[in-house]
Design a protein around this motif. Structure first.
Motif, PDB file in Angstrom:
ATOM      1  N   ARG A  27       0.849  -1.190   0.000  1.00  0.00           N
ATOM      2  CA  ARG A  27       0.000   0.000   0.000  1.00  0.00           C
ATOM      3  C   ARG A  27       0.885   1.240   0.000  1.00  0.00           C
ATOM      4  N   LEU A  28       0.561   2.154  -0.911  1.00  0.00           N
ATOM      5  CA  LEU A  28       1.215   3.452  -0.961  1.00  0.00           C
ATOM      6  C   LEU A  28       0.176   4.482  -0.560  1.00  0.00           C
ATOM      7  N   GLY A  29       0.506   5.279   0.432  1.00  0.00           N
ATOM      8  CA  GLY A  29      -0.427   6.296   0.899  1.00  0.00           C
ATOM      9  C   GLY A  29       0.307   7.523   1.379  1.00  0.00           C
ATOM     10  N   VAL A  30      -0.446   8.479   1.882  1.00  0.00           N
ATOM     11  CA  VAL A  30       0.127   9.683   2.462  1.00  0.00           C
ATOM     12  C   VAL A  30      -0.472   9.901   3.838  1.00  0.00           C
ATOM     13  N   LYS A  31       0.296  10.549   4.695  1.00  0.00           N
ATOM     14  CA  LYS A  31      -0.206  10.941   6.013  1.00  0.00           C
ATOM     15  C   LYS A  31       0.273  12.353   6.298  1.00  0.00           C
ATOM     16  N   THR A  32      -0.422  13.032   7.175  1.00  0.00           N
ATOM     17  CA  THR A  32      -0.015  14.366   7.592  1.00  0.00           C
ATOM     18  C   THR A  32       1.206  14.226   8.488  1.00  0.00           C
ATOM     19  N   SER A  33       2.292  14.902   8.104  1.00  0.00           N
ATOM     20  CA  SER A  33       3.532  14.744   8.847  1.00  0.00           C
ATOM     21  C   SER A  33       4.572  15.733   8.345  1.00  0.00           C
ATOM     22  N   GLY A  34       5.610  15.925   9.123  1.00  0.00           N
ATOM     23  CA  GLY A  34       6.770  16.696   8.702  1.00  0.00           C
ATOM     24  C   GLY A  34       6.522  18.188   8.611  1.00  0.00           C
ATOM     25  N   CYS A  35       7.549  18.887   8.187  1.00  0.00           N
ATOM     26  CA  CYS A  35       7.475  20.341   8.141  1.00  0.00           C
ATOM     27  C   CYS A  35       6.791  20.857   6.880  1.00  0.00           C
ATOM     28  N   SER A  36       6.613  20.017   5.857  1.00  0.00           N
ATOM     29  CA  SER A  36       5.943  20.463   4.636  1.00  0.00           C
ATOM     30  C   SER A  36       4.504  19.981   4.532  1.00  0.00           C
ATOM     31  N   GLY A  37       4.066  19.105   5.440  1.00  0.00           N
ATOM     32  CA  GLY A  37       2.650  18.751   5.476  1.00  0.00           C
ATOM     33  C   GLY A  37       2.302  17.299   5.269  1.00  0.00           C
ATOM     34  N   MET A  38       2.967  16.588   4.338  1.00  0.00           N
ATOM     35  CA  MET A  38       2.611  15.205   4.054  1.00  0.00           C
ATOM     36  C   MET A  38       3.853  14.349   3.921  1.00  0.00           C
ATOM     37  N   LEU A  42       4.320   3.417   3.297  1.00  0.00           N
ATOM     38  CA  LEU A  42       4.343   2.129   2.608  1.00  0.00           C
ATOM     39  C   LEU A  42       4.072   1.041   3.629  1.00  0.00           C
ATOM     40  N   GLU A  43       3.144   0.138   3.323  1.00  0.00           N
ATOM     41  CA  GLU A  43       2.857  -0.976   4.217  1.00  0.00           C
ATOM     42  C   GLU A  43       2.321  -2.142   3.405  1.00  0.00           C
ATOM     43  N   PHE A  44       2.403  -3.336   3.973  1.00  0.00           N
ATOM     44  CA  PHE A  44       1.889  -4.522   3.305  1.00  0.00           C
ATOM     45  C   PHE A  44       0.369  -4.501   3.274  1.00  0.00           C
ATOM     46  N   VAL A  45      -0.205  -5.117   2.239  1.00  0.00           N
ATOM     47  CA  VAL A  45      -1.658  -5.219   2.099  1.00  0.00           C
ATOM     48  C   VAL A  45      -2.037  -6.691   2.157  1.00  0.00           C
ATOM     49  N   ASP A  46      -2.889  -7.030   3.124  1.00  0.00           N
ATOM     50  CA  ASP A  46      -3.407  -8.393   3.220  1.00  0.00           C
ATOM     51  C   ASP A  46      -4.861  -8.474   2.776  1.00  0.00           C
ATOM     52  N   GLU A  47      -5.582  -7.355   2.868  1.00  0.00           N
ATOM     53  CA  GLU A  47      -6.977  -7.299   2.440  1.00  0.00           C
ATOM     54  C   GLU A  47      -7.232  -5.962   1.766  1.00  0.00           C
ATOM     55  N   LEU A  48      -8.094  -5.976   0.746  1.00  0.00           N
ATOM     56  CA  LEU A  48      -8.462  -4.748   0.057  1.00  0.00           C
ATOM     57  C   LEU A  48      -9.686  -4.119   0.709  1.00  0.00           C
ATOM     58  N   SER A  49      -9.738  -2.802   0.707  1.00  0.00           N
ATOM     59  CA  SER A  49     -10.907  -2.059   1.163  1.00  0.00           C
ATOM     60  C   SER A  49     -11.727  -1.649  -0.058  1.00  0.00           C
ATOM     61  N   ASP A  50     -12.966  -1.244   0.176  1.00  0.00           N
ATOM     62  CA  ASP A  50     -13.856  -0.861  -0.921  1.00  0.00           C
ATOM     63  C   ASP A  50     -13.328   0.323  -1.727  1.00  0.00           C
ATOM     64  N   ASP A  51     -12.599   1.245  -1.084  1.00  0.00           N
ATOM     65  CA  ASP A  51     -12.131   2.433  -1.800  1.00  0.00           C
ATOM     66  C   ASP A  51     -10.703   2.295  -2.338  1.00  0.00           C
ATOM     67  N   ASP A  52     -10.158   1.077  -2.341  1.00  0.00           N
ATOM     68  CA  ASP A  52      -8.801   0.858  -2.843  1.00  0.00           C
ATOM     69  C   ASP A  52      -8.770   0.761  -4.363  1.00  0.00           C
ATOM     70  N   GLN A  53      -7.740   1.337  -4.949  1.00  0.00           N
ATOM     71  CA  GLN A  53      -7.431   1.179  -6.365  1.00  0.00           C
ATOM     72  C   GLN A  53      -6.173   0.322  -6.441  1.00  0.00           C
ATOM     73  N   VAL A  54      -6.134  -0.642  -7.359  1.00  0.00           N
ATOM     74  CA  VAL A  54      -4.994  -1.547  -7.489  1.00  0.00           C
ATOM     75  C   VAL A  54      -4.289  -1.263  -8.814  1.00  0.00           C
ATOM     76  N   PHE A  55      -2.971  -1.100  -8.735  1.00  0.00           N
ATOM     77  CA  PHE A  55      -2.149  -0.819  -9.902  1.00  0.00           C
ATOM     78  C   PHE A  55      -1.096  -1.920 -10.040  1.00  0.00           C
ATOM     79  N   PRO A  56      -1.351  -2.928 -10.898  1.00  0.00           N
ATOM     80  CA  PRO A  56      -0.368  -3.996 -11.093  1.00  0.00           C
ATOM     81  C   PRO A  56       0.771  -3.528 -12.000  1.00  0.00           C
ATOM     82  N   SER A  57       1.985  -3.938 -11.682  1.00  0.00           N
ATOM     83  CA  SER A  57       3.144  -3.561 -12.482  1.00  0.00           C
ATOM     84  C   SER A  57       4.298  -4.514 -12.196  1.00  0.00           C
TER      85      SER A  57
END
Length: 107
Positions: A27-38, A42-57
């Protein structure tokens, strides 16, 4: 909307998933953090959520939730080595500013 992964990053992710023994992808995501804001997350995904988009590569799947995708659309995930240092590198076309240490950004 798209997220891409270089072959080097896909190989690294694939090795981690194989050593872990389970997982649908990363999983690639963003969180509020640091001096610039975001900051990237990165974390492992074991289950998909309804709002997840999957990008195979290159044989791996990168999963991004709808809220993060707004900030990450067009991002390329790479894995680079600079001397003794190695790690993931994010090439995000949406970034307007980054902090000096490179840990956070804003769009």
């Amino acid at each position: 909307m798209a997220i891409t992964v270089t072959e080097a990053a896909a190989n690294h992710i694939g090795n981690y998933l194989q050593n872990r023994g389970k997982g649908l992808g990363i999983r690639l995501g963003v969180k509020t953090s640091g001096c610039s804001g975001m900051a990237y997350v990165l974390e492992f995904v074991d289950e998909l959520s309804d709002d997840d988009q999957v990008f195979p590569s290159h044989g791996v799947k990168v999963v991004v939730d709808e809220k993060s995708l707004v900030y990450l659309d067009g991002t390329e995930l790479d894995f680079v080595k600079h001397g003794l240092n190695e790690g993931f590198e994010f090439k995000n076309p949406n970034i307007k500013d980054e902090c000096g240490c490179g840990e956070s950004f804003n769009v």
